[in-house]
Design a protein around this motif. Structure first.
Motif, mmCIF file in Angstrom:
data_model
loop_
_atom_site.group_PDB
_atom_site.id
_atom_site.type_symbol
_atom_site.label_atom_id
_atom_site.label_comp_id
_atom_site.label_asym_id
_atom_site.label_seq_id
_atom_site.Cartn_x
_atom_site.Cartn_y
_atom_site.Cartn_z
ATOM 1 N N ASN A 237 0.854 -1.184 0.000
ATOM 2 C CA ASN A 237 0.000 0.000 0.000
ATOM 3 C C ASN A 237 0.892 1.236 0.000
ATOM 4 O O ASN A 237 2.011 1.197 0.507
ATOM 5 C CB ASN A 237 -0.953 0.011 1.205
ATOM 6 C CG ASN A 237 -0.221 0.078 2.520
ATOM 7 O OD1 ASN A 237 0.692 -0.701 2.760
ATOM 8 N ND2 ASN A 237 -0.608 0.991 3.375
ATOM 9 N N PRO A 238 0.431 2.332 -0.584
ATOM 10 C CA PRO A 238 1.287 3.509 -0.749
ATOM 11 C C PRO A 238 1.425 4.318 0.535
ATOM 12 O O PRO A 238 0.604 4.207 1.451
ATOM 13 C CB PRO A 238 0.558 4.311 -1.831
ATOM 14 C CG PRO A 238 -0.876 3.950 -1.636
ATOM 15 C CD PRO A 238 -0.889 2.511 -1.214
ATOM 16 N N PRO A 239 2.463 5.172 0.608
ATOM 17 C CA PRO A 239 2.644 6.039 1.777
ATOM 18 C C PRO A 239 1.540 7.086 1.868
ATOM 19 O O PRO A 239 0.979 7.504 0.853
ATOM 20 C CB PRO A 239 4.016 6.679 1.537
ATOM 21 C CG PRO A 239 4.234 6.576 0.068
ATOM 22 C CD PRO A 239 3.554 5.328 -0.373
ATOM 23 N N ALA A 240 1.258 7.524 3.089
ATOM 24 C CA ALA A 240 0.066 8.338 3.326
ATOM 25 C C ALA A 240 0.297 9.847 3.315
ATOM 26 O O ALA A 240 -0.553 10.601 2.833
ATOM 27 C CB ALA A 240 -0.558 7.936 4.667
ATOM 28 N N TYR A 241 1.430 10.313 3.837
ATOM 29 C CA TYR A 241 1.550 11.731 4.167
ATOM 30 C C TYR A 241 1.423 12.650 2.952
ATOM 31 O O TYR A 241 0.667 13.624 2.969
ATOM 32 C CB TYR A 241 2.871 11.985 4.888
ATOM 33 C CG TYR A 241 2.970 13.366 5.503
ATOM 34 C CD1 TYR A 241 1.975 13.850 6.346
ATOM 35 C CD2 TYR A 241 4.060 14.185 5.237
ATOM 36 C CE1 TYR A 241 2.062 15.112 6.916
ATOM 37 C CE2 TYR A 241 4.162 15.450 5.804
ATOM 38 C CZ TYR A 241 3.159 15.909 6.640
ATOM 39 O OH TYR A 241 3.246 17.158 7.198
ATOM 40 N N GLY A 242 2.154 12.347 1.893
ATOM 41 C CA GLY A 242 2.086 13.191 0.702
ATOM 42 C C GLY A 242 0.688 13.243 0.120
ATOM 43 O O GLY A 242 0.210 14.300 -0.316
ATOM 44 N N ALA A 243 0.007 12.088 0.122
ATOM 45 C CA ALA A 243 -1.361 12.040 -0.397
ATOM 46 C C ALA A 243 -2.297 12.863 0.472
ATOM 47 O O ALA A 243 -3.208 13.534 -0.030
ATOM 48 C CB ALA A 243 -1.840 10.590 -0.463
ATOM 49 N N ARG A 244 -2.079 12.832 1.783
ATOM 50 C CA ARG A 244 -2.933 13.617 2.687
ATOM 51 C C ARG A 244 -2.722 15.120 2.458
ATOM 52 O O ARG A 244 -3.676 15.901 2.506
ATOM 53 C CB ARG A 244 -2.633 13.263 4.145
ATOM 54 C CG ARG A 244 -3.036 11.850 4.536
ATOM 55 C CD ARG A 244 -3.008 11.660 6.051
ATOM 56 N NE ARG A 244 -3.109 10.262 6.415
ATOM 57 C CZ ARG A 244 -4.239 9.559 6.414
ATOM 58 N NH1 ARG A 244 -5.361 10.143 6.055
ATOM 59 N NH2 ARG A 244 -4.236 8.285 6.763
ATOM 60 N N ILE A 245 -1.473 15.518 2.226
ATOM 61 C CA ILE A 245 -1.198 16.933 1.958
ATOM 62 C C ILE A 245 -1.946 17.382 0.702
ATOM 63 O O ILE A 245 -2.627 18.408 0.689
ATOM 64 C CB ILE A 245 0.317 17.173 1.793
ATOM 65 C CG1 ILE A 245 1.032 17.006 3.138
ATOM 66 C CG2 ILE A 245 0.582 18.568 1.226
ATOM 67 C CD1 ILE A 245 2.536 17.097 3.041
ATOM 68 N N ALA A 246 -1.815 16.586 -0.374
ATOM 69 C CA ALA A 246 -2.467 16.943 -1.636
ATOM 70 C C ALA A 246 -3.982 16.923 -1.499
ATOM 71 O O ALA A 246 -4.677 17.841 -1.970
ATOM 72 C CB ALA A 246 -2.022 15.984 -2.736
ATOM 73 N N ALA A 247 -4.512 15.884 -0.849
ATOM 74 C CA ALA A 247 -5.963 15.771 -0.698
ATOM 75 C C ALA A 247 -6.518 16.908 0.156
ATOM 76 O O ALA A 247 -7.596 17.449 -0.130
ATOM 77 C CB ALA A 247 -6.324 14.423 -0.074
ATOM 78 N N THR A 248 -5.785 17.284 1.200
ATOM 79 C CA THR A 248 -6.226 18.381 2.067
ATOM 80 C C THR A 248 -6.322 19.678 1.280
ATOM 81 O O THR A 248 -7.272 20.455 1.440
ATOM 82 C CB THR A 248 -5.254 18.552 3.251
ATOM 83 O OG1 THR A 248 -5.235 17.341 4.026
ATOM 84 C CG2 THR A 248 -5.674 19.703 4.151
ATOM 85 N N ILE A 249 -5.353 19.912 0.410
ATOM 86 C CA ILE A 249 -5.389 21.112 -0.431
ATOM 87 C C ILE A 249 -6.588 21.066 -1.376
ATOM 88 O O ILE A 249 -7.363 22.024 -1.477
ATOM 89 C CB ILE A 249 -4.086 21.250 -1.240
ATOM 90 C CG1 ILE A 249 -2.906 21.547 -0.310
ATOM 91 C CG2 ILE A 249 -4.218 22.354 -2.299
ATOM 92 C CD1 ILE A 249 -1.557 21.530 -1.003
ATOM 93 N N LEU A 250 -6.759 19.949 -2.067
ATOM 94 C CA LEU A 250 -7.777 19.853 -3.109
ATOM 95 C C LEU A 250 -9.202 19.815 -2.562
ATOM 96 O O LEU A 250 -10.154 20.039 -3.312
ATOM 97 C CB LEU A 250 -7.518 18.610 -3.968
ATOM 98 C CG LEU A 250 -6.218 18.640 -4.782
ATOM 99 C CD1 LEU A 250 -5.986 17.306 -5.473
ATOM 100 C CD2 LEU A 250 -6.247 19.767 -5.801
ATOM 101 N N GLN A 251 -9.348 19.548 -1.264
ATOM 102 C CA GLN A 251 -10.687 19.505 -0.655
ATOM 103 C C GLN A 251 -11.071 20.818 0.022
ATOM 104 O O GLN A 251 -12.194 20.961 0.501
ATOM 105 C CB GLN A 251 -10.755 18.381 0.390
ATOM 106 C CG GLN A 251 -10.663 16.987 -0.201
ATOM 107 C CD GLN A 251 -10.701 15.918 0.873
ATOM 108 O OE1 GLN A 251 -11.705 15.247 1.085
ATOM 109 N NE2 GLN A 251 -9.599 15.754 1.576
ATOM 110 N N ASP A 252 -10.148 21.775 0.071
ATOM 111 C CA ASP A 252 -10.372 23.018 0.798
ATOM 112 C C ASP A 252 -10.315 24.193 -0.185
ATOM 113 O O ASP A 252 -9.291 24.426 -0.820
ATOM 114 C CB ASP A 252 -9.293 23.166 1.883
ATOM 115 C CG ASP A 252 -9.536 24.341 2.806
ATOM 116 O OD1 ASP A 252 -9.582 25.482 2.313
ATOM 117 O OD2 ASP A 252 -9.657 24.114 4.029
ATOM 118 N N LYS A 253 -11.401 24.941 -0.318
ATOM 119 C CA LYS A 253 -11.458 26.037 -1.288
ATOM 120 C C LYS A 253 -10.383 27.086 -1.034
ATOM 121 O O LYS A 253 -9.783 27.627 -1.965
ATOM 122 C CB LYS A 253 -12.848 26.684 -1.265
ATOM 123 C CG LYS A 253 -13.948 25.808 -1.845
ATOM 124 C CD LYS A 253 -15.274 26.549 -1.876
ATOM 125 C CE LYS A 253 -16.365 25.682 -2.503
ATOM 126 N NZ LYS A 253 -17.676 26.377 -2.554
#
Length: 335
Positions: free
Chosen positions: A224-240
């Protein structure tokens, strides 16, 4: 295994071949070797125009404000250290699909999309190649632009593909080899290099099957892939608010790159009668300078300016403190 074998009957020692004896010496990756040479160089005016990473006006790595804000938000929420699902962070995959396909395109194709988070863009290429090799009846040929990154050939050759080149850059006109690209696209299957692998199928059943196959391959490849980088990107893309800041960050970077591209063009044009308009006709982080391999080597050996042998340079490596030096050295090496 020990490299020596002792014969107890005769008390003699004979050398035994290592189990790794057949491993060949592989040439170093060009760009990483270039970076290593640059790091060893002690010259005060050295310039690295090789790496594809953004640098600020002082030549230092720049943490995007949107990324810094995302990190703080994650820290405030409390970072979860549990393993991600095999296919990665769901919200990251969804947001990447919407970013790539657009909101309308995503709505139309949502039920026909299979996706998986990968380890970097190279990882996405590897997983795409692995998927095609296992489950596709398409041709074994893969068309790769010339020039390209050295590891692109390695990724697909390691999977058993026949790697073919198509001309991407016209060295004579110093422009995009448009006709060559169109001819290749008309005769071959092409794809996009993204950090999250997206497979868009023609039916929902094909998407469902592809998703299960991708999950199986991911489990075998890296669990399974690492989490932190994905969380950073997802947090940005989910917040206007963070998306708006990210857009500003993109403008900051692209504007500085455009300014440095123009500054290099202006300086070269003032010092020579040669036509340098190809520099400002190009766009993006990279640019092909059109210099010969001989000049590229002279720039490295005599002026401590490092770039790929193809003469591709990272415009982000230029800044107000070194662009005149780079231009002057290019002119000197051309004489």
């Amino acid at each position: 295994m020990s490299p020596h074998h002792v014969d107890p009957a005769h008390g003699t020692t004979e050398e035994v071949a290592s189990v790794f004896a057949n491993a060949p010496l592989i040439p170093a990756d060009e760009m990483y070797a270039l970076a290593a040479d640059f790091n060893l160089d002690q010259h005060p005016n050295k310039v690295n125009l090789g790496p594809g990473s953004y640098k600020d006006e002082n030549g230092q790595p720049w943490i995007l404000p949107s990324v810094a804000m995302s990190r703080r938000k994650i820290a405030e929420q409390g970072l979860c250290h549990e393993y991600l699902p095999i296919l990665g962070l769901p919200e990251f995959r969804t947001k990447v699909a919407k970013l790539v396909l657009g909101d309308t395109g995503y709505q139309v194709k949502e039920s026909k999309i299979a996706s998986g988070q990968t380890i970097s863009g190279t990882g996405a290429l590897h997983m795409a190649g692995l998927f095609l090799k296992r489950f596709s009846s398409l041709s074994n040929d893969v068309y790769i632009s010339d020039p390209t990154w050295m590891n692109h050939h390695g990724v697909f050759k390691s999977l058993g593909f026949n790697c073919l080149k198509y001309r991407y850059y016209d060295a004579e006109t110093k422009t995009l080899a448009y006709e060559s690209i169109i001819q290749t696209l008309e005769s071959a299957t092409s794809g996009e290099r993204v950090g999250c692998l997206l497979l868009v199928s023609s039916t929902e059943e094909a998407a469902k099957n592809s998703q299960s196959a991708l999950e199986s391959l991911t489990r075998i490849e890296f669990s399974n892939p690492p989490a932190y980088g994905a969380r950073i990107a997802a947090t940005i893309l989910q917040d206007k608010e963070l998306v708006a800041q990210w857009h500003k960050d993109l403008v900051t970077m692209s504007s500085r790159i455009a300014d440095m591209r123009d500054a290099l063009y202006q300086s070269l044009s003032k010092q020579t009668e040669q036509d340098w308009t190809h520099i400002i006709r190009q766009s993006g982080m990279f640019g092909f300078s059109g210099l010969s391999p001989v000049v590229v080597r002279r720039l490295r050996d005599e002026s401590h300016i490092y770039m790929a042998e193809s003469s591709r340079i990272s415009i982000a490596g230029l800044n107000p403190g070194n662009v005149e030096y780079v231009a002057s050295c290019i002119v000197e090496c051309l004489q």
